[in-house]
Design an enzyme around this catalytic site. Structure first.
Site: not given
Length: 474
Positions: A276-277, A299, A330, A346, A350
């Protein structure tokens, strides 16, 4: 026994002495807010100066909260929502760029408004409000210049260049203008829904990103923020968001990702998978500093397109040599990289509520080798009150001097901004370290070390974990 006011004043005085001493040691005076950025600003990034700044900021805000009449303090806080509105208005109308071209003599608000093609009376209200908060400087009635604060979002482009290609306004910038645009647009709209979303029976316990406060505010019912960004009408916003994440990176020293985990110790040819960079901000920093490593940025397809373009501008040799690759993936699906030395997450966890984070962590654990390391970079929420000590190296923070709050209060408020922003965007949250340790332990990972980014301890630390046997469900 000194009063709380005297104790706070002592902290402020000592912090000022420490900061000024650091500047004097290097032959400089501490810069005025009215000056523009200069090379000596690098002194601010020194650990001792950052520590003193955090204490000073915490004490100053706590002093104000103590001495101001409670109704005044509450109402000043309440009407703070006008500040992001005014910031966005100034950014979108290119006031900083206009004033940069005007030079130190400044420009009258009527002339600024003419160049920006807006109403001068309304612009005057906006700039006067911002200057009252020390953002811009009014040097004579209705005449403004840039100062140290307003200059941070300067795109360094001419007004003519921006007008010729407005969709590329944020390209090649430090990302702060893009971050202002995103936060004061999407994030701000969603924040207005917090109370209704939190209290309404149909959404009070919602944990999906498809029914977040932002999606409700936008009236979007075809997916999450990510699919909304990929609507044809939101091309500019998607591009802005990617660059805004670089703006978030600008809130730390440029090499922050390199401090903490020992990237240099990894063997030649080690594979770092940036899960997911995004556009590859972290991987570009790693590849530039440690060319013996290979990075794969994963990503969504549209983000990968923007990322490849971004890397081509900043580090083209890494692309051509294969030191950086961009792959569509994904992270809820099976992880295809099964020989990774490091998985880097990174600012990913969240974005998701617990059940989604558990799935992400399990996918990585399934693909990990016995020696794979997981590095999570996400904000840690610290309580205002003292917390029980942790046995994890690097986890504990030195308590600040009394009477400061244990988490340094408003000096560490960015972690709580981020927490509420994750609620607004995704029905997610930032987490305490104990919360994150629990999620990792349940998915076959054990936290071995925490590398704090600063003395406040909450903003984007690195949480390092190793593989352990996955718990058997009873």
């Amino acid at each position: 026994m000194p009063s709380p006011l005297r104790s706070l004043l002592t902290i402020i005085q000592k912090s000022v002495d420490d900061i000024e001493a650091a500047f004097e040691k290097r032959g400089h005076d501490f810069p005025s807010i009215d000056e523009l950025p200069s090379e000596r600003d690098s002194i601010r990034l020194e650990p001792g100066v950052q520590a003193a700044t955090a204490l000073l900021t915490s004490a100053a805000y706590q002093l104000i909260a103590n001495v101001q009449l409670p109704p005044s303090y509450i109402f000043n806080s309440l009407f703070g929502y006008y500040l992001p509105s005014a910031l966005r208005a100034a950014m979108e109308t290119n006031v900083v760029e206009i004033l940069r071209q005007a030079g130190p003599q400044g420009m009258h608000v009527k002339d600024i408004a003419e160049k920006a093609q807006v109403d001068p009376t309304k612009l005057s209200s906006i700039l006067c409000y911002l200057a009252t908060h020390h953002i811009f400087r009014e040097i004579s009635p209705n005449v403004y210049v840039n100062n140290r604060l307003s200059s941070v979002w300067d795109t360094e482009k001419s007004l003519e260049e921006i007008k010729q290609n407005p969709t590329a306004k944020f390209d090649g910038t430090n990302g702060i203008a893009a971050l202002i645009g995103h936060c004061a647009d999407e994030d701000y709209k969603g924040a207005g829904q917090i109370s209704d979303h939190f209290m309404a029976p149909e959404t009070a316990f919602e944990d999906t990103p498809e029914r977040s406060p932002l999606m409700v505010a936008l009236g979007y019912d075809k997916g999450s923020m990510w699919s909304w960004f990929e609507e044809p009408s939101n091309e500019m916003r998607l591009r802005r968001f990617g660059i805004a994440m670089n703006g978030v990176n600008s809130l730390q020293p440029p090499d922050a990702i390199l401090k903490g985990f020992d990237w240099a110790s990894l063997p030649e040819g080690s594979l770092v998978v940036d899960v997911g960079g995004g556009i590859g901000v972290s991987s570009i920093s790693i590849a530039r500093a440690f060319p013996h490593l290979k990075c794969i940025v994963q990503d969504r397809s549209k983000v990968i397109e923007i990322g490849t373009e971004h890397c081509q501008k900043l580090l083209p040799d890494a692309l051509s040599s294969g030191k950086i690759e961009y792959h569509e993936h994904d992270f809820f699906d099976a992880q295809p990289q099964t020989s990774s030395t490091v998985f880097l997450l990174k600012q990913i966890t969240h974005d998701w509520s617990d059940r989604y984070v558990i799935r992400i962590l399990k996918r990585l654990r399934d693909a990990a080798t016995p020696t794979t390391t997981l590095v999570i970079v996400d904000t840690i929420i610290n309580h205002p009150c003292p917390s029980p000590p942790s046995e994890i190296p690097g986890a504990n923070l030195a308590p600040p001097p009394s009477p400061l709050l244990a988490n340094l209060g408003v000096a560490n408020a960015s972690t709580h901004f981020a927490d509420l922003s994750m609620f607004v965007h995704f029905n997610a949250c930032e987490r305490t370290l104990a919360h994150m340790v629990e999620l990792l332990a349940g998915t076959g990972w054990e936290v071995t070390r925490v590398y704090r980014s600063d003395d406040s301890g909450g903003y984007l630390p690195q949480i390092v974990a190793r593989t352990v046997p996955i718990p058997v469900e009873e």
